[in-house]
Design a protein around this motif. Structure first.
Motif, PDB file in Angstrom:
ATOM      1  N   ASP A  38       6.902  -3.133 -20.039  1.00 15.26           N
ATOM      2  CA  ASP A  38       6.664  -1.980 -19.177  1.00 15.26           C
ATOM      3  C   ASP A  38       5.202  -1.548 -19.224  1.00 15.26           C
ATOM      4  N   LEU A  39       4.604  -1.625 -20.394  1.00 10.80           N
ATOM      5  CA  LEU A  39       3.192  -1.274 -20.558  1.00 10.80           C
ATOM      6  C   LEU A  39       2.299  -2.207 -19.749  1.00 10.80           C
ATOM      7  N   GLY A  40       2.611  -3.496 -19.767  1.00 11.24           N
ATOM      8  CA  GLY A  40       1.776  -4.476 -19.086  1.00 11.24           C
ATOM      9  C   GLY A  40       1.894  -4.457 -17.575  1.00 11.24           C
ATOM     10  N   VAL A  41       3.132  -4.303 -17.042  1.00  7.74           N
ATOM     11  CA  VAL A  41       3.315  -4.378 -15.583  1.00  7.74           C
ATOM     12  C   VAL A  41       2.752  -3.164 -14.866  1.00  7.74           C
ATOM     13  N   GLN A  42       2.356  -2.141 -15.609  1.00  4.90           N
ATOM     14  CA  GLN A  42       1.707  -0.991 -14.986  1.00  4.90           C
ATOM     15  C   GLN A  42       0.298  -1.334 -14.519  1.00  4.90           C
ATOM     16  N   ASP A  43      -0.311  -2.366 -15.121  1.00  2.00           N
ATOM     17  CA  ASP A  43      -1.710  -2.684 -14.833  1.00  2.00           C
ATOM     18  C   ASP A  43      -1.925  -4.032 -14.152  1.00  2.00           C
ATOM     19  N   TRP A  44      -0.999  -4.980 -14.333  1.00  3.37           N
ATOM     20  CA  TRP A  44      -1.181  -6.334 -13.790  1.00  3.37           C
ATOM     21  C   TRP A  44       0.000  -6.731 -12.912  1.00  3.37           C
ATOM     22  N   PRO A  45      -0.220  -7.654 -11.973  1.00  8.98           N
ATOM     23  CA  PRO A  45       0.907  -8.230 -11.228  1.00  8.98           C
ATOM     24  C   PRO A  45       1.889  -8.877 -12.204  1.00  8.98           C
ATOM     25  N   PRO A  46       3.200  -8.729 -11.984  1.00  4.95           N
ATOM     26  CA  PRO A  46       4.190  -9.165 -12.978  1.00  4.95           C
ATOM     27  C   PRO A  46       4.138 -10.658 -13.309  1.00  4.95           C
ATOM     28  N   LEU A  47       4.034 -11.522 -12.310  1.00  5.04           N
ATOM     29  CA  LEU A  47       4.041 -12.956 -12.590  1.00  5.04           C
ATOM     30  C   LEU A  47       2.767 -13.390 -13.314  1.00  5.04           C
ATOM     31  N   LEU A  48       1.652 -12.748 -13.004  1.00  7.66           N
ATOM     32  CA  LEU A  48       0.409 -13.061 -13.710  1.00  7.66           C
ATOM     33  C   LEU A  48       0.518 -12.672 -15.179  1.00  7.66           C
ATOM     34  N   LEU A 100       2.754 -18.904  -7.714  1.00  6.92           N
ATOM     35  CA  LEU A 100       3.597 -17.894  -7.069  1.00  6.92           C
ATOM     36  C   LEU A 100       2.910 -16.532  -7.028  1.00  6.92           C
ATOM     37  N   SER A 101       2.193 -16.194  -8.095  1.00  5.46           N
ATOM     38  CA  SER A 101       1.474 -14.930  -8.115  1.00  5.46           C
ATOM     39  C   SER A 101       0.395 -14.896  -7.042  1.00  5.46           C
ATOM     40  N   LEU A 102      -0.311 -16.012  -6.850  1.00  2.35           N
ATOM     41  CA  LEU A 102      -1.315 -16.088  -5.791  1.00  2.35           C
ATOM     42  C   LEU A 102      -0.684 -15.889  -4.421  1.00  2.35           C
ATOM     43  N   VAL A 103       0.523 -16.471  -4.234  1.00  3.49           N
ATOM     44  CA  VAL A 103       1.204 -16.368  -2.946  1.00  3.49           C
ATOM     45  C   VAL A 103       1.745 -14.962  -2.716  1.00  3.49           C
ATOM     46  N   ILE A 104       2.391 -14.383  -3.744  1.00  4.68           N
ATOM     47  CA  ILE A 104       3.047 -13.085  -3.592  1.00  4.68           C
ATOM     48  C   ILE A 104       2.048 -11.930  -3.628  1.00  4.68           C
ATOM     49  N   ASP A 105       1.143 -11.955  -4.609  1.00  2.81           N
ATOM     50  CA  ASP A 105       0.227 -10.833  -4.801  1.00  2.81           C
ATOM     51  C   ASP A 105      -1.096 -10.999  -4.050  1.00  2.81           C
ATOM     52  N   GLY A 106      -1.462 -12.255  -3.759  1.00  3.42           N
ATOM     53  CA  GLY A 106      -2.710 -12.511  -3.057  1.00  3.42           C
ATOM     54  C   GLY A 106      -3.841 -12.826  -4.014  1.00  3.42           C
ATOM     55  N   PRO A 107      -4.751 -13.711  -3.621  1.00  3.45           N
ATOM     56  CA  PRO A 107      -5.885 -14.083  -4.487  1.00  3.45           C
ATOM     57  C   PRO A 107      -6.756 -12.893  -4.890  1.00  3.45           C
ATOM     58  N   ALA A 108      -6.905 -11.931  -4.008  1.00  3.76           N
ATOM     59  CA  ALA A 108      -7.757 -10.777  -4.315  1.00  3.76           C
ATOM     60  C   ALA A 108      -7.181  -9.957  -5.467  1.00  3.76           C
ATOM     61  N   ALA A 109      -5.873  -9.691  -5.405  1.00  4.10           N
ATOM     62  CA  ALA A 109      -5.228  -8.903  -6.465  1.00  4.10           C
ATOM     63  C   ALA A 109      -5.252  -9.648  -7.789  1.00  4.10           C
TER      64      ALA A 109
END
Length: 309
Positions: free
Chosen positions: A24-34, A185-194
């Motif tokens: 929970d601490l981590g997903v507040q700041d980063w995309p989940p799959l990353l 998958l993270s690149l596809v879902i969240d986008g390269p910029a994120a």
């Protein structure tokens, strides 16, 4: 199951129960799959250079990596990023015990004993009580996604059961399956910029989440877990995770002030009873008492004379 292995299983339960707070601490700041990618990179390196690959077991290692590692954690992290609270996440994920038993029957023809079935039913009843008191306000999609994570874990449990690979080797090499697919998958879902922004700005929460989940939950927890799955039937090991919600809810209460409801307390008691029945703890105690009475009545040599008579 031996007393030593029961304590090992309980230790894993504690590590995994606290694990949800760090996720929970981590997903507040980063995309989940990353975040999952970062976790498993730490699991893999540098251990992969020192642990030999289990020759002739590539297919099994691949299955465990896809389902127990990538599938379970990818879906779990996504569910929590969608708003699933840590305590409820720890509860719902334990449906894997049911999925494991069903998949083991279908794939391995491992028919559970009556005691195991009764214990699981009691545990599931406990889960139902807890869920009834916690689902209000939680996004339905998050619940569906975490149940998908539980199914993936159950399939992974059965794959690990038939792998014939040591716990350390299976944990490390199955983890190598995770980083590349989930990064794509993270690149596809969240986008390269994120993804780029996240990589350029790692927070202390992300660092703490990655360190705990990789070292404590994966390296220590899954090495022990996979070792137990190699020794015992999947349906005998999996029900221990019904205790994870007890630790998860309690730790969320202590750390985040998330006070458990009456439903959580009642469900937790049912979970404890379910694990006790499933693992035969209650039965062993009754057997030990009967053996003790027999020894007193008959004497240690079976002569019919009590000891000291």
């Amino acid at each position: 199951m031996s007393v030593r292995d029961v304590f090992i299983a309980l230790g894993v339960v504690v590590l995994w129960g606290i694990n949800f707070l760090f996720i929970d601490l981590g997903v507040q700041d980063w995309p989940p799959l990353l975040l999952v990618v970062a976790r498993f990179l730490v699991v893999v390196f540098p251990a992969v250079f020192f642990v030999p690959f289990p020759r002739g077991r590539f297919a099994r290692v691949l299955l465990v990596g896809l389902f127990m590692s990538a599938g379970q954690f990818g879906l779990l992290y996504i569910a929590m990023s969608l708003g699933l609270p840590p305590g409820l996440a720890s509860i719902l994920l334990q449906m894997q015990a049911v999925f494991t038993t069903v998949v083991a029957v279908i794939v391995l023809r491992e028919w559970p004993r009556a005691r195991t079935v009764i214990g699981i039913l009691i545990g599931v009843a406990g889960l139902a009580v807890i869920i009834a008191g916690r689902t209000a306000g939680v996004p339905a999609i998050a619940v569906v996604v975490v149940l998908g994570a539980a199914l993936s874990w159950g399939i992974g449990n059965v794959a690990a059961r038939g792998a014939g690979v040591g716990g350390v080797s299976l944990t490390i090499w199955s983890a190598t399956v995770v980083p590349i697919p989930l990064f794509v998958l993270s690149l596809v879902i969240d986008g390269p910029a994120a993804v780029g922004t996240a990589l350029a700005n790692p927070t202390w929460g992300v660092v703490a989440s990655t360190a705990y989940t990789a070292v404590c939950a994966s390296l220590i927890g899954y090495v022990a877990w996979n070792t137990l799955l190699g020794r015992y039937a999947a349906a005998e090991v999996a029900p221990f995770t019904l205790l994870v919600p007890v630790v998860g809810v309690t730790s969320a209460w202590v750390v985040k002030g998330d006070v458990p409801t009456v439903a959580e307390v009642a469900g937790g008691c049912l979970l404890l009873l379910g694990v006790a029945v499933t693992t035969g703890i209650l039965g062993r105690r009754r057997t030990q008492k009967r053996q003790g009475r027999t020894q007193i009545e008959c004497g240690p040599d079976g002569s019919g004379e009590p000891e000291g008579s």
